[in-house]
Design a protein around this motif. Structure first.
Motif, PDB file in Angstrom:
ATOM      1  N   SER A  30       0.799  -1.319   0.007  1.00  0.00           N
ATOM      2  CA  SER A  30       0.051   0.008   0.016  1.00  0.00           C
ATOM      3  C   SER A  30       0.812   1.224  -0.024  1.00  0.00           C
ATOM      4  CB  SER A  30      -0.905   0.108   1.316  1.00  0.00           C
ATOM      5  OG  SER A  30      -1.829   1.220   1.167  1.00  0.00           O
ATOM      6  N   CYS A  32       0.796   5.509  -1.055  1.00  0.00           N
ATOM      7  CA  CYS A  32      -0.023   6.911  -1.221  1.00  0.00           C
ATOM      8  C   CYS A  32       0.493   7.383  -2.515  1.00  0.00           C
ATOM      9  CB  CYS A  32       0.555   8.011  -0.118  1.00  0.00           C
ATOM     10  SG  CYS A  32      -0.445   9.480  -0.376  1.00  0.00           S
ATOM     11  N   ALA A  49      -4.969  12.593  -3.374  1.00  0.00           N
ATOM     12  CA  ALA A  49      -4.135  11.555  -3.084  1.00  0.00           C
ATOM     13  C   ALA A  49      -5.099  10.277  -2.664  1.00  0.00           C
ATOM     14  CB  ALA A  49      -3.296  11.922  -1.895  1.00  0.00           C
ATOM     15  N   LEU A  51      -4.833   6.049  -0.998  1.00  0.00           N
ATOM     16  CA  LEU A  51      -3.976   5.020  -0.623  1.00  0.00           C
ATOM     17  C   LEU A  51      -4.534   3.745  -1.154  1.00  0.00           C
ATOM     18  CD1 LEU A  51      -4.137   5.028   3.431  1.00  0.00           C
ATOM     19  CD2 LEU A  51      -2.148   5.399   1.924  1.00  0.00           C
ATOM     20  N   SER A  56      -9.322   5.299   1.332  1.00  0.00           N
ATOM     21  CA  SER A  56      -9.118   6.583   1.972  1.00  0.00           C
ATOM     22  C   SER A  56      -8.343   7.495   0.691  1.00  0.00           C
ATOM     23  CB  SER A  56      -7.792   6.512   2.786  1.00  0.00           C
ATOM     24  OG  SER A  56      -8.228   5.900   4.017  1.00  0.00           O
ATOM     25  N   THR A  57      -9.264   8.784   0.620  1.00  0.00           N
ATOM     26  CA  THR A  57      -8.864   9.901  -0.278  1.00  0.00           C
ATOM     27  C   THR A  57      -8.911  11.272   0.469  1.00  0.00           C
ATOM     28  OG1 THR A  57     -11.099  10.024  -0.918  1.00  0.00           O
ATOM     29  CG2 THR A  57      -9.849   8.415  -2.400  1.00  0.00           C
ATOM     30  N   TRP A 104       0.869  10.276   4.302  1.00  0.00           N
ATOM     31  CA  TRP A 104      -0.689  10.685   3.848  1.00  0.00           C
ATOM     32  C   TRP A 104      -0.844  11.979   4.098  1.00  0.00           C
ATOM     33  CZ3 TRP A 104      -4.330   9.100   1.297  1.00  0.00           C
ATOM     34  CH2 TRP A 104      -5.650   9.363   1.319  1.00  0.00           C
ATOM     35  N   GLY A 105      -1.146  12.404   2.619  1.00  0.00           N
ATOM     36  CA  GLY A 105      -1.545  14.208   2.551  1.00  0.00           C
ATOM     37  C   GLY A 105      -0.893  14.539   1.119  1.00  0.00           C
ATOM     38  N   ASP A 110       6.900  14.900   0.444  1.00  0.00           N
ATOM     39  CA  ASP A 110       6.603  13.587   0.991  1.00  0.00           C
ATOM     40  C   ASP A 110       6.570  12.527  -0.323  1.00  0.00           C
ATOM     41  OD1 ASP A 110       4.145  14.604   3.306  1.00  0.00           O
ATOM     42  OD2 ASP A 110       6.266  14.098   3.572  1.00  0.00           O
TER      43      ASP A 110
END
Length: 123
Positions: A30, A32, A49, A51, A56-57, A104-105, A110
């Protein structure tokens, strides 16, 4: 890791366009993945974004409700559906992936791998 975007081009305001990103070469189960854009004279902006393998978005306020990020995890494809675009959405659009854990972001720092970009022009 390689990312290849496609689907850019010209679209009329109020129309729709779907961008695709084909990913390969990463081994984490998994990651991002995100969509960013850069307009002339402006900085890179994080848009959405997701996952991989999850639901999750996250979206930037500028595109929430108009753009939708989705995935086909079996094909390692990520998409950005652009509905009701405006001329302000004209930019080069980039797909990116973070292979780091717990990312995550929408911060571009990142993300460690980027596609070559695809031009979207809204008139």
């Amino acid at each position: 890791v390689q990312l290849v975007e496609s689907g850019g081009g010209s679209v009329q305001a109020g129309g729709s366009l779907r961008l695709s990103c084909a990913a390969s070469g990463y081994t984490r189960s998994s990651v991002c993945m995100g969509w960013f854009r850069q307009a002339p004279g402006k900085g890179r902006e994080g848009l959405a974004a997701i996952l991989t393998g999850a639901t999750s978005t996250i979206y930037a306020a500028s595109v929430k409700g108009r753009f939708t990020i989705s995935q086909d995890n079996t094909k390692k494809m990520v998409y950005l559906q652009m509905n009701n675009p405006s001329p302000e959405d004209t930019a080069i659009y980039y797909c990116a992936v973070s292979t780091r854990a717990a990312v995550w972001g929408l911060s571009s720092t990142d993300f460690d791998y980027w596609g070559q970009g695809t031009q979207v022009t809204v008139s």
